[in-house]
Design a protein around this motif. Structure first.
Motif, PDB file in Angstrom:
ATOM      1  N   GLU A 165       0.618  -1.114   0.219  1.00  0.00           N
ATOM      2  CA  GLU A 165      -0.043  -0.091   0.037  1.00  0.00           C
ATOM      3  C   GLU A 165       1.028   1.508  -0.065  1.00  0.00           C
ATOM      4  OE1 GLU A 165      -3.277   0.542   0.027  1.00  0.00           O
ATOM      5  OE2 GLU A 165      -4.501  -2.025   0.081  1.00  0.00           O
ATOM      6  N   ARG A 166       0.768   3.065  -0.750  1.00  0.00           N
ATOM      7  CA  ARG A 166       1.035   3.451  -0.302  1.00  0.00           C
ATOM      8  C   ARG A 166       0.561   5.034  -0.374  1.00  0.00           C
ATOM      9  NH1 ARG A 166       5.246   6.122  -5.453  1.00  0.00           N
ATOM     10  NH2 ARG A 166       3.453   5.916  -6.748  1.00  0.00           N
ATOM     11  N   ASP A 167       0.146   5.473   0.132  1.00  0.00           N
ATOM     12  CA  ASP A 167      -0.055   6.834   0.688  1.00  0.00           C
ATOM     13  C   ASP A 167       0.218   7.901  -1.075  1.00  0.00           C
ATOM     14  OD1 ASP A 167      -1.069   9.491   0.912  1.00  0.00           O
ATOM     15  OD2 ASP A 167      -0.979   9.435   3.019  1.00  0.00           O
ATOM     16  N   ARG A 168      -1.133   7.305  -1.423  1.00  0.00           N
ATOM     17  CA  ARG A 168      -1.388   8.127  -3.181  1.00  0.00           C
ATOM     18  C   ARG A 168      -1.072   9.684  -3.261  1.00  0.00           C
ATOM     19  NH1 ARG A 168      -5.691   9.040  -6.206  1.00  0.00           N
ATOM     20  NH2 ARG A 168      -7.896   9.213  -4.768  1.00  0.00           N
ATOM     21  N   HIS A 169      -1.881  10.446  -2.203  1.00  0.00           N
ATOM     22  CA  HIS A 169      -1.693  11.474  -2.094  1.00  0.00           C
ATOM     23  C   HIS A 169      -0.878  11.819  -2.242  1.00  0.00           C
ATOM     24  CE1 HIS A 169      -5.782  11.825  -3.313  1.00  0.00           C
ATOM     25  NE2 HIS A 169      -6.229  10.963  -2.711  1.00  0.00           N
ATOM     26  N   LYS A 222      -2.168   8.120   8.939  1.00  0.00           N
ATOM     27  CA  LYS A 222      -3.408   7.756   8.258  1.00  0.00           C
ATOM     28  C   LYS A 222      -3.426   7.767   6.656  1.00  0.00           C
ATOM     29  CE  LYS A 222      -5.107  11.674  10.289  1.00  0.00           C
ATOM     30  NZ  LYS A 222      -6.217  12.867  10.581  1.00  0.00           N
ATOM     31  N   PRO A 223      -3.960   7.905   5.400  1.00  0.00           N
ATOM     32  CA  PRO A 223      -3.841   8.433   4.340  1.00  0.00           C
ATOM     33  C   PRO A 223      -3.492   9.946   4.315  1.00  0.00           C
ATOM     34  CG  PRO A 223      -5.345   6.994   3.941  1.00  0.00           C
ATOM     35  CD  PRO A 223      -5.369   6.944   5.817  1.00  0.00           C
ATOM     36  N   THR A 224      -3.231  10.840   3.784  1.00  0.00           N
ATOM     37  CA  THR A 224      -3.056  12.498   3.368  1.00  0.00           C
ATOM     38  C   THR A 224      -4.414  12.510   2.437  1.00  0.00           C
ATOM     39  OG1 THR A 224      -1.317  11.871   2.985  1.00  0.00           O
ATOM     40  CG2 THR A 224      -1.431  14.195   2.244  1.00  0.00           C
TER      41      THR A 224
END
Length: 235
Positions: free
Chosen positions: A63-67, A108-110
């Motif tokens: 998984e990667r924080d795409r933003h 948490k995701p950006t």
């Protein structure tokens, strides 16, 4: 293969796109394993983005924080247009230590809103650097003065205040002199003068200082005098 687990119609439509064929051709000749870094370099970016999501869904990529990733890629692209190495280093340090570290540790995701806010800050800072280097000024961040900053604020309005944190960060590290971008009007509590003596004492001080700091002195003096006249008429 992970792609074969997709809906067959969706997969065929994706594979028949010219951009997908071009991207897969570049992927076929790339060296090493498929990683996020490799997919970042692939063009066109849209089919590469779809492939990334498929691989993540099937746990073939982490998984990667795409933003957050998009913010980092955007920043590197913006930085290529900045000719001064010291100023580029200052911008990179500010983004890394003020924003990226916080976002990576957030757990948490950006959000898109957070990215948009940071981009506005960086854009404002780069606009200031470009403005200082303009032909008639030929300034750099390291030797700019408070008069330069005041003039910048007056000429650009509220946009200038978005670079306030960047300038403060640079000042704390000795990358710039004792300069500051003031807080944007309306962003905090307003100062209420205790009496007319206080108001006109400030006005006289600004008028006496006006030759050295004209961009900010005259508008404040005008405001003080107009405000008093309005109250006289309405009182």
């Amino acid at each position: 293969m992970a792609l074969s687990a997709n809906n067959p119609v969706t997969l065929l439509n994706w594979l028949h796109q010219t951009s997908t064929v071009a991207m897969l051709g570049r992927l076929a000749v790339a060296e090493g394993a498929i990683t996020h870094a490799l997919l970042d370099r692939l063009v066109p970016a849209v089919p590469a983005r779809h492939l990334r999501q498929v691989l993540i869904a099937h746990r073939l990529l982490p998984e990667r924080d795409r933003h957050l990733s998009h913010l980092e890629q955007w920043f590197e692209t913006k930085l290529t247009g900045l000719g001064d190495a010291d100023e580029a280093r200052a911008l990179r340090g500010y983004l890394s230590w003020t924003h990226l570290r916080r976002l990576r540790n957030a757990g948490k995701p950006t959000t898109p809103g957070a990215v948009a806010s940071i981009r506005m800050e960086i854009n404002s800072a780069m606009m200031l650097l470009d403005w200082l280097r303009a032909r008639e000024r030929k300034r750099k961040l390291a030797n700019c003065t408070q008069s330069d900053i005041d003039e910048w604020c007056m000429s650009t309005g509220r946009t200038s205040h978005r670079g306030r944190r960047f300038l403060a960060w640079c000042a704390q590290r000795g990358l710039v002199g004792d300069v500051v971008i003031p807080v944007a009007p309306g962003s905090g509590a307003r100062t209420v003068f205790e009496n007319e003596d206080t108001r006109w004492r400030i006005t006289r001080a600004l008028l006496n200082d006006a030759p050295s700091r004209p961009p900010i002195a005259w508008p404040v003096c005008w405001h003080c005098s107009i405000d008093r006249r309005c109250r006289e008429l309405c009182g």
